[in-house]
Design a protein around this motif. Structure first.
Motif: not given
Length: 100
Positions: A20-23, A38-41, A43-44
Motif C-alpha cells: 500500500c505504501l508503494f502504491i 486511489i491514494d486516499e483509499y 491510505s485507509i
C-alpha cells in the motif's frame, strides 16, 4: 496459544502494508494523486492493515486465552476488510489507467 493465525496475519499484513505504501508513493511521484482518489483509499487500507498488525501482535503476546481469541478475531476482521479493500484498489487502478 489457542490459535495460530495471528503469526500469519502479522507477517502478511505487514507485507501488504508495504504494498500500500508503494502504491501511495508511486502515485505521488507520478503526479497522479491529484486526479484520483486511489491514494486516499489506499491510505485507509494501510490504516486497517496497521491495526490488524498491532492487534495480531498483541494477540501473540497475551497470556490470557480468552483475550487472545477475542483480539485475534478482531485482527481477522480488520485483515479481511483490508483484503477486500485491496481488491477494490486493484479494480480502481485497472479502471483508472486502462482508459488513459
Amino acid at each position: 496459544m489457542a490459535n495460530n493465525t495471528s503469526q500469519h496475519i502479522l507477517g502478511t499484513s505487514s507485507n501488504l502494508l508495504g504494498f500500500c505504501l508503494f502504491i501511495i508513493t508511486s502515485l505521488h511521484i507520478s503526479n497522479k494523486s491529484e486526479s484520483s482518489m486511489i491514494d486516499e483509499y489506499t491510505s485507509i487500507i494501510a490504516l486497517l492493515l496497521t491495526f490488524s498488525s498491532i492487534l495480531s501482535f498483541v494477540s501473540i503476546k497475551t497470556t490470557n486465552d480468552k483475550i487472545e481469541m477475542k483480539i485475534e478475531k478482531i485482527a481477522n476482521y480488520f485483515f479481511l476488510t483490508a483484503l477486500i479493500g485491496i481488491l477494490g484498489i486493484i479494480f480502481f487502478v485497472l479502471i483508472k489507467f486502462w482508459y488513459l
